[in-house]
Design an enzyme around this catalytic site. Structure first.
Site, mmCIF file in Angstrom:
data_model
loop_
_atom_site.group_PDB
_atom_site.id
_atom_site.type_symbol
_atom_site.label_atom_id
_atom_site.label_comp_id
_atom_site.label_asym_id
_atom_site.label_seq_id
_atom_site.Cartn_x
_atom_site.Cartn_y
_atom_site.Cartn_z
ATOM 1 N N GLU A 146 43.225 32.629 43.691
ATOM 2 C CA GLU A 146 42.870 33.131 45.021
ATOM 3 C C GLU A 146 42.208 31.994 45.772
ATOM 4 O O GLU A 146 41.041 31.685 45.538
ATOM 5 C CB GLU A 146 41.910 34.323 44.940
ATOM 6 C CG GLU A 146 42.563 35.617 44.563
ATOM 7 C CD GLU A 146 41.582 36.783 44.603
ATOM 8 O OE1 GLU A 146 40.635 36.753 45.410
ATOM 9 O OE2 GLU A 146 41.775 37.726 43.802
ATOM 10 N N GLU A 155 38.578 39.470 38.207
ATOM 11 C CA GLU A 155 37.250 38.844 38.327
ATOM 12 C C GLU A 155 36.195 39.646 37.574
ATOM 13 O O GLU A 155 35.168 40.022 38.152
ATOM 14 C CB GLU A 155 36.856 38.725 39.803
ATOM 15 C CG GLU A 155 37.632 37.709 40.583
ATOM 16 C CD GLU A 155 37.033 37.437 41.959
ATOM 17 O OE1 GLU A 155 36.238 38.263 42.442
ATOM 18 O OE2 GLU A 155 37.371 36.402 42.548
HETATM 19 C C1 GLA Z 1 37.808 38.258 45.306
HETATM 20 C C2 GLA Z 1 38.683 39.429 44.907
HETATM 21 C C3 GLA Z 1 39.684 39.784 45.985
HETATM 22 C C4 GLA Z 1 39.012 39.823 47.337
HETATM 23 C C5 GLA Z 1 38.339 38.501 47.610
HETATM 24 C C6 GLA Z 1 37.596 38.431 48.926
HETATM 25 O O1 GLA Z 1 38.419 37.097 45.086
HETATM 26 O O2 GLA Z 1 39.360 39.174 43.699
HETATM 27 O O3 GLA Z 1 40.247 41.015 45.664
HETATM 28 O O4 GLA Z 1 38.084 40.845 47.335
HETATM 29 O O5 GLA Z 1 37.369 38.273 46.633
HETATM 30 O O6 GLA Z 1 38.428 38.697 49.964
#
Ligand code: GLA
Length: 700
Positions: A257, A180
């Site tokens: 995710e 991210e």
């Molecule tokens: C983002 C991150 C994960 C985690 C989520 C929240 O998607 O990539 O590693 O921190 O947020 O749980």
């Protein structure tokens, strides 16, 4: 006969040889992934091996497989694997290779996400604290030292598992490049550097991919990588993928995710998310042939000091990473699990593996802690330094520190300013507690009592998890800058910069905690605050048959717990978490030892083992930062209007420049007629459209 035998052996050899160099292929086809040329929908369960006791790895993999999943998606946490610069650890709980092999043995594919940054509510987003010993380091950027260390870590990971890609007959189908990055910045050159390291280590055949948000994936998207999108339950799925479809009409679609629940922070309400939204979202994706990874399918526990902290502001995460996931912290299946499994059965032609047997929990009768090594009578010799130095400058990564100096003569009412105490400081003058400074609420100042010249000032600072999100991951611990005392005389402020410190290091190490001189707890009575002395408490409890339990620490203050040498995690009576998951395999038949370092002191030095966790008890009200709460009466808003309904970024333009100390959003209507509206992320843009840095923000 010999001839026949020879021939048979030769055939066997050829078969074995072809099996061992079976070259599988996972690739992006037109609108779908392809495994060995066949369309393949990734149904991944996110699991983090250091968050699961090793003895239960197989149980958890089988449990998520029984949901109808075909893949395990995992992060590697750099700081767990390289606790000290150059010292790598891939053993025990860190045995990445064994975990991936177990996935393979269970016929599960693997998505590997080796960071270097991972977020994941994990200390510093997975980056090792020792990077901060180089004070001016630029994390997650093209800083030569940072890249050099990332390269070494990526090589160490690849040495463990690069032979386990599908191309080599292993289970790894995809490897993620960074994590991210759009939430951090725009820097394709940096992303390309990480990509090149992975290519070099994993070879040309493995699929490399990036994950980001629908709103920002183009900012850092590299042409030769697969792009996937992250979003949570309740999102409008077509809308989330629309920008990706527009940019790459033929791309396979994957939500890398899909957030099943959410994480808990100290002092805030326990988080849950509705099962129905999660199930409906996955159903919709599968009906459209969209791949997904369910983050988390089983969250587990951020054992020891591994829980991170969220930002803006400072919101440290609790130890449990239950996440309201379908498989709970103890590995048990929940109603959410059953609802998901029922729906998933539609997509597996009825062939669902059986759900593994539940692991029973045991209760442990209340037991007392017999011994205590009080903190103040066991302080290690202080190290002298003229100016304040951070924890990292003392070569310490985790735990607490005590800063000691002497004060000038002060009349009542002088202000002590600590810039900044990371993260929870307690101030004492001549051994008497004066007050605390809690970073969560932005505390920096305390009023001191009158004191003679030479009175001893002690500042005990406890580090919680380093921030794991945003630019604030460069999160030094201890006191980060300076300490001053301000006296106001005749309307003038006299500021004294305190110098000549003696610093006692209190590292989070069991060996250190056990080094003190222990006395019977019975020799102490609670102080005016109702608490026994701060310090290290030792006690034992007996079990006839070891089993999982949840040790209850409601009677303790704040600190860290070890059982039989295993770091269990942080405790804080602040809640909402009050119990610590204590895995059965870490217990013994007979006597078991518990060590608690409590920086506040317990009200009663007792604990017990419960069969169920306590995740939602908040005995104290969260206080607002001293004097900084906004007063809105009679103010005219800088902007009044409506956001468009639905998920995704919404931007409003004030129309004219606005300056101010507070940003307050008042919600008067939730657009979709429901009772609430929620904000996941908030940025303020300056005149040039650049994000205003949030490192110093606090939230009320
Ligand atoms: C983002 C991150 C994960 C985690 C989520 C929240 O998607 O990539 O590693 O921190 O947020 O749980």
């Amino acid at each position: 006969m010999r001839q026949i035998l020879k021939k048979a052996l030769l055939v066997l050899f050829v078969v074995l040889a072809s099996l061992s160099c079976y070259a599988g292929k996972f690739e992006a086809g037109k609108g779908t992934f392809l495994l060995d040329g066949e369309p393949y929908v990734v149904k991944a369960a996110e699991l983090h091996y250091p968050r699961i006791p090793k003895e239960y790895w197989d149980h958890r993999i089988k449990t998520v497989k029984a949901l109808g999943m075909n893949t395990v998606c995992l992060y590697t946490f750099w700081n767990a694997h390289e606790p000290r610069e150059g010292q790598f650890d891939f053993t025990g709980q860190n045995d990445l290779r064994e975990f991936i092999k177990l996935c393979q043995a269970n016929d599960m594919k693997v998505i590997l996400r080796p960071g270097p940054y991972v977020c994941a509510e994990w200390e510093m987003g997975g980056l090792p604290w020792w990077l901060l010993k180089k004070k001016d380091i630029r994390l997650r950027e093209n800083d030569p030292y940072f890249l050099e260390r990332v390269d070494k870590f990526q090589k160490a990971v690849a040495d463990q598992v690069s032979d386990l890609t599908v191309a080599n007959g292993g289970p790894i189908i995809m490897v993620q490049v960074e994590n991210e990055y759009g939430s951090y910045g725009i820097d394709k050159e940096y992303i390309a550097n990480i990509r090149d390291m992975l290519r070099k280590n994993f070879g040309p055949d493995v699929m490399l991919f990036q994950c980001d948000w629908s709103s920002n994936f183009l900012n850092n998207g590299l042409d030769d990588l697969t792009w996937t999108i992250n979003f949570g339950t309740g999102a409008d799925i077509d809308a989330q993928f629309a920008p990706l479809k527009a940019a790459r009409p033929d791309s396979p679609l994957m939500c890398s995710e899909f957030w099943s629940g959410w994480f808990d922070k100290w002092g805030a309400n326990h988080e849950t998310r509705p099962a129905a939204d999660m199930v409906a979202g996955i159903d919709e994706m599968l009906s459209k042939g969209i791949s997904f990874s369910l983050y988390m399918t089983h969250g587990g526990t951020s054992f020891g000091h591994w829980a991170g902290a969220n930002s803006p502001g400072f919101a440290p995460d609790v130890t449990s990473y239950d996440y309201d996931a379908p498989v709970n912290e103890q590995g048990g299946v929940t109603p959410k699990y059953h609802a998901l499994r029922k729906m998933m059965a539609k997509y597996t032609k009825g062939r669902m593996p059986a759900v593994p047997k539940a692991i029973p929990a045991i209760a442990v009768r209340e037991f007392t802690f017999d011994e205590v090594a009080p903190l103040f009578s066991n302080l290690p010799e202080g190290i002298g330094c003229e100016d304040i130095r951070t924890m990292e400058e003392f070569d310490q990564g985790y735990g607490s520190m005590l800063y000691r100096t002497t004060l000038p003569a002060l009349a009542e009412g002088a202000t002590l300013t600590v810039r900044d105490a990371h993260d929870y400081a307690q101030v004492f003058v001549d051994g008497v507690f004066v007050g605390k400074l809690d970073r969560r609420t932005g505390d920096r100042e305390l009023i001191l009592p009158a004191c003679p010249k030479g009175a001893t000032l002690d500042i005990l600072v406890e580090a919680m998890g380093r921030i794991n999100f945003g630019r604030a991951i460069k999160d030094f611990k201890g006191i980060t800058d300076k300490v001053t005392v301000t006296e106001t005389r005749d309307g003038h402020d006299f500021v004294c910069d305190l110098k000549n410190w003696k610093v006692s290091l209190l590292p989070d190490e069991l060996e250190f905690y056990n080094r003190g001189e222990f006395l019977p707890v019975g020799a102490f009575t609670p102080g005016p605050d109702g608490r026994l002395p701060r310090g290290v408490y030792r006690g034992t409890f007996t079990v006839s048959k070891p089993g999982d339990t949840f040790l209850n620490f409601e009677n303790f203050g704040k600190g860290l717990v070890y059982v039989n040498g295993h770091a269990l995690g942080r405790i804080w009576d602040m809640g909402p978490q009050q119990t610590l998951y204590t895995p059965g395999p870490w217990l013994k038949k007979g006597e078991n030892e518990v060590v608690v370092f409590d920086i506040l002191g317990p009200k009663k030095a007792v604990s017990e083992g419960l069969k169920l966790p306590v995740y939602d008890k908040l005995p104290y009200k969260m206080k607002k930062a001293n004097g900084t709460a906004p007063k809105l009466d009679g103010l005219t808003p800088a902007f009044e209007g409506a956001f468009e309904g639905g998920n995704g970024w919404k931007q409003i333009d004030f129309g004219k420049p606005a300056t101010g100390r507070f940003l307050v959003l008042e919600m008067t209507d939730a657009a979709d007629a429901s009772d609430y509206a929620a904000i996941a992320e908030l940025y303020v843009l300056d005149n040039a459209g650049e994000r205003v840095p949030r490192e110093d923000w606090t939230t009320d």
